[in-house]
Design an enzyme around this catalytic site. Structure first.
Site, PDB file in Angstrom:
ATOM      1  CB  SER A  46      26.421  45.457  47.653  1.00 53.02           C
ATOM      2  OG  SER A  46      27.637  45.304  47.077  1.00 53.02           O
ATOM      3  CG  HIS A  47      30.433  47.159  49.206  1.00 49.81           C
ATOM      4  ND1 HIS A  47      30.139  46.080  48.370  1.00 49.81           N
ATOM      5  CD2 HIS A  47      31.195  46.710  50.339  1.00 49.81           C
ATOM      6  CE1 HIS A  47      30.147  44.989  49.014  1.00 49.81           C
ATOM      7  NE2 HIS A  47      30.979  45.264  50.276  1.00 49.81           N
ATOM      8  CD  GLU A 104      26.353  42.397  44.945  1.00 43.04           C
ATOM      9  OE1 GLU A 104      25.351  42.306  44.309  1.00 43.04           O
ATOM     10  OE2 GLU A 104      27.225  43.405  44.610  1.00 43.04           O
ATOM     11  N   PRO A 127      37.665  43.062  33.540  1.00 46.07           N
ATOM     12  CG  PRO A 127      38.973  42.319  35.015  1.00 46.07           C
ATOM     13  CD  PRO A 127      38.904  42.202  33.435  1.00 46.07           C
TER      14      PRO A 127
HETATM   15  P1  NDP Z   1      31.657  40.534  41.453  1.00 55.94           P
HETATM   16  O1  NDP Z   1      31.688  39.120  41.522  1.00 55.94           O
HETATM   17  O2  NDP Z   1      30.553  41.385  41.145  1.00 55.94           O
HETATM   18  O3  NDP Z   1      32.885  40.932  40.575  1.00 55.94           O
HETATM   19  C1  NDP Z   1      34.148  40.557  40.823  1.00 55.94           C
HETATM   20  C2  NDP Z   1      34.923  41.338  39.728  1.00 55.94           C
HETATM   21  O4  NDP Z   1      34.802  40.470  38.545  1.00 55.94           O
HETATM   22  C3  NDP Z   1      34.687  42.788  39.516  1.00 55.94           C
HETATM   23  O5  NDP Z   1      36.120  43.478  39.271  1.00 55.94           O
HETATM   24  C4  NDP Z   1      33.908  42.708  38.123  1.00 55.94           C
HETATM   25  O6  NDP Z   1      34.243  43.674  37.287  1.00 55.94           O
HETATM   26  C5  NDP Z   1      34.706  41.524  37.547  1.00 55.94           C
HETATM   27  N1  NDP Z   1      33.501  40.605  36.684  1.00 55.94           N
HETATM   28  C6  NDP Z   1      32.387  40.424  36.742  1.00 55.94           C
HETATM   29  N2  NDP Z   1      31.897  39.864  35.874  1.00 55.94           N
HETATM   30  C7  NDP Z   1      32.892  39.772  34.644  1.00 55.94           C
HETATM   31  C8  NDP Z   1      32.806  39.293  33.488  1.00 55.94           C
HETATM   32  N3  NDP Z   1      32.059  39.028  33.074  1.00 55.94           N
HETATM   33  N4  NDP Z   1      34.046  39.485  32.617  1.00 55.94           N
HETATM   34  C9  NDP Z   1      35.028  39.978  33.386  1.00 55.94           C
HETATM   35  N5  NDP Z   1      35.157  40.665  34.562  1.00 55.94           N
HETATM   36  C10 NDP Z   1      34.089  40.342  35.298  1.00 55.94           C
HETATM   37  O7  NDP Z   1      32.142  41.216  42.900  1.00 55.94           O
HETATM   38  P2  NDP Z   1      31.951  40.512  44.333  1.00 55.94           P
HETATM   39  O8  NDP Z   1      30.260  40.310  44.767  1.00 55.94           O
HETATM   40  O9  NDP Z   1      32.930  39.341  44.583  1.00 55.94           O
HETATM   41  O10 NDP Z   1      32.484  41.770  45.117  1.00 55.94           O
HETATM   42  C11 NDP Z   1      31.619  42.919  45.315  1.00 55.94           C
HETATM   43  C12 NDP Z   1      32.447  43.871  46.228  1.00 55.94           C
HETATM   44  O11 NDP Z   1      32.609  43.682  47.606  1.00 55.94           O
HETATM   45  C13 NDP Z   1      34.048  44.397  45.858  1.00 55.94           C
HETATM   46  O12 NDP Z   1      34.003  45.830  45.738  1.00 55.94           O
HETATM   47  C14 NDP Z   1      34.466  43.834  47.271  1.00 55.94           C
HETATM   48  O13 NDP Z   1      35.861  45.025  47.814  1.00 55.94           O
HETATM   49  C15 NDP Z   1      33.512  44.242  48.217  1.00 55.94           C
HETATM   50  N6  NDP Z   1      33.725  43.449  49.498  1.00 55.94           N
HETATM   51  C16 NDP Z   1      34.201  44.324  50.546  1.00 55.94           C
HETATM   52  C17 NDP Z   1      34.381  43.597  51.586  1.00 55.94           C
HETATM   53  C18 NDP Z   1      34.942  44.447  52.997  1.00 55.94           C
HETATM   54  O14 NDP Z   1      35.090  43.676  53.774  1.00 55.94           O
HETATM   55  N7  NDP Z   1      35.321  45.774  52.675  1.00 55.94           N
HETATM   56  C19 NDP Z   1      34.152  42.459  51.848  1.00 55.94           C
HETATM   57  C20 NDP Z   1      33.926  41.436  50.757  1.00 55.94           C
HETATM   58  C21 NDP Z   1      33.577  42.382  49.409  1.00 55.94           C
HETATM   59  P3  NDP Z   1      32.939  44.656  37.094  1.00 55.94           P
HETATM   60  O15 NDP Z   1      33.116  45.529  38.292  1.00 55.94           O
HETATM   61  O16 NDP Z   1      33.473  45.722  36.079  1.00 55.94           O
HETATM   62  O17 NDP Z   1      31.723  44.125  36.922  1.00 55.94           O
END
Ligand code: NDP
Length: 332
Positions: free
Chosen positions: A47-48, A188, A304
């Site tokens: 997604s990014h 997403e 994470p």
């Molecule tokens: P997710 O909900 O997919 O994940 C959030 C965090 O939780 C990650 O670090 C992930 O690690 C961790 N995680 C997920 N599942 C588990 C689990 N079962 N146990 C432990 N840790 C877990 O991310 P979002 O959808 O909220 O965000 C996605 C991306 O979007 C981010 O990189 C964010 O920076 C980016 N974003 C950027 C914006 C911008 O303006 N530039 C605006 C909004 C979002 P892992 O990666 O290992 O799954």
């Protein structure tokens, strides 16, 4: 269309660099952003990655983003750094300012960087992991445009306001969380809409203000903060750090200034580096490793960041949405 094409990471980087140069970036800016996009694809954070390229291109075409940005960093104090991103993409500002931030924390124990006038459309872990790779704790956050309803509301006010923290570990990947403070990142939700997947409960409200699992409806309505009023408070904190502290715009102000070309709005980013060698005591590394091992010994727990890091250690090919790839190539 959900067809995918396998493509090498090197090819992705080359393709993105060429596209960005063709669309108005100099080689330096093109390479910095291509690196960020390729890192996202490498870690399976689609997604990014390439998914954001049409937005980046739109913001170059509309003249909103300076593809020849030359960010300037000044020390306000030995530990407070300010970066003027010169209206460029955040990646170019990171390349210039993060090494200086890291050096300041190595010497002084803590340092803070405020980036002003940048366009951030990417994940935040590249900047926090950079700091963790230097044995520092990294924290970063940025605001966006109104997309999330504060707790109790049905209208958007907060951005999706991501926050990331990376914690260094010896001979291992850092522990990194990087998350939107919305229940789900907007990218997403857009991918779910593209691929025809329904959303889990609680992600957002449709245009009529009622809860909806349909990503297309939620994109017309609003996202909700994660964890109700608690996530809403953290999202507010992100606004205050990324705009109130840096002196840049809050999400609602970013919206007022934006030309809605489909690319990111201009805004600020707050990044902090902490040096556990100076702040803590000499046993911090083992102490924390014991903590991680204890945590991991609980059934069902993973750290994470580990999903991304596992993907990173994988082979050099990545699967990319075929329609997206052909769109990217059409920019050449
Ligand atoms: P997710 O909900 O997919 O994940 C959030 C965090 O939780 C990650 O670090 C992930 O690690 C961790 N995680 C997920 N599942 C588990 C689990 N079962 N146990 C432990 N840790 C877990 O991310 P979002 O959808 O909220 O965000 C996605 C991306 O979007 C981010 O990189 C964010 O920076 C980016 N974003 C950027 C914006 C911008 O303006 N530039 C605006 C909004 C979002 P892992 O990666 O290992 O799954």
């Amino acid at each position: 269309m959900n067809d995918v094409i396998k493509i090498k990471l090197d090819e992705i980087k080359m393709l993105v660099t060429e596209v960005l140069q063709k669309q108005g970036c100099d080689i330096h800016n093109a390479k910095a952003l291509a690196e960020t996009i390729t890192k996202a694809e490498e870690d399976g954070a689609s997604s990014h990655g390439l998914f954001r390229l049409p937005g980046y291109v739109a913001s170059l075409k509309s003249g909103k983003v300076n593809g020849h940005a030359s960010p300037k960093v000044k020390n306000i104090t030995p530990v407070i750094l300010q970066c003027d991103a010169d209206n460029g993409f955040a990646s170019t500002a990171h390349e210039k300012a993060l090494p200086m931030l890291a050096e300041a924390a190595k010497t002084n124990g803590i340092s803070v960087l405020s980036i002003k006038g940048c366009y951030h459309f990417a994940a935040l872990w590249p900047e926090t992991e950079y700091l963790a790779q230097q044995n520092l704790v990294g924290v970063a956050c940025t605001a966006f445009k109104p997309s999330v309803a504060p707790a109790g509301a049905k209208e958007a006010f907060f951005g999706t306001n991501p926050i990331s923290m990376a914690w260094p570990r010896k001979n291992n990947f850092p522990v990194v969380f990087d998350m939107a403070t919305a229940t789900m990142a907007k990218g997403e939700v857009m991918i779910a809409a593209r691929d025809g997947h329904m959303l889990p409960d609680g992600v957002g409200l449709g245009e009529n203000g009622e809860p909806s699992n349909d990503p297309k409806e939620v994109l017309k309505g609003v996202l909700l903060p994660f964890g109700g009023y608690k996530g809403s408070a953290i999202s507010m904190m992100v606004e205050l750090f990324a705009a109130g502290l840096t002196g840049d715009v809050f999400s609602y102000e970013a919206q007022e200034n934006d030309n809605n070309d489909g690319g990111p709005p201009s805004g600020g980013e707050f990044i902090m580096a902490l040096n556990p060698e100076i702040i803590g005591d000499s046993s911090w590394e083992k102490h924390c490793e014991d903590f991680f091992q204890k945590l991991l010994s609980i059934d069902g727990v993973r750290l994470p960041g580990s999903r991304r890091h596992k993907k990173r250690s994988n082979d050099e090919y990545r699967s990319v949405n075929a329609e997206l790839l052909s769109k990217v190539k059409s920019f050449l």
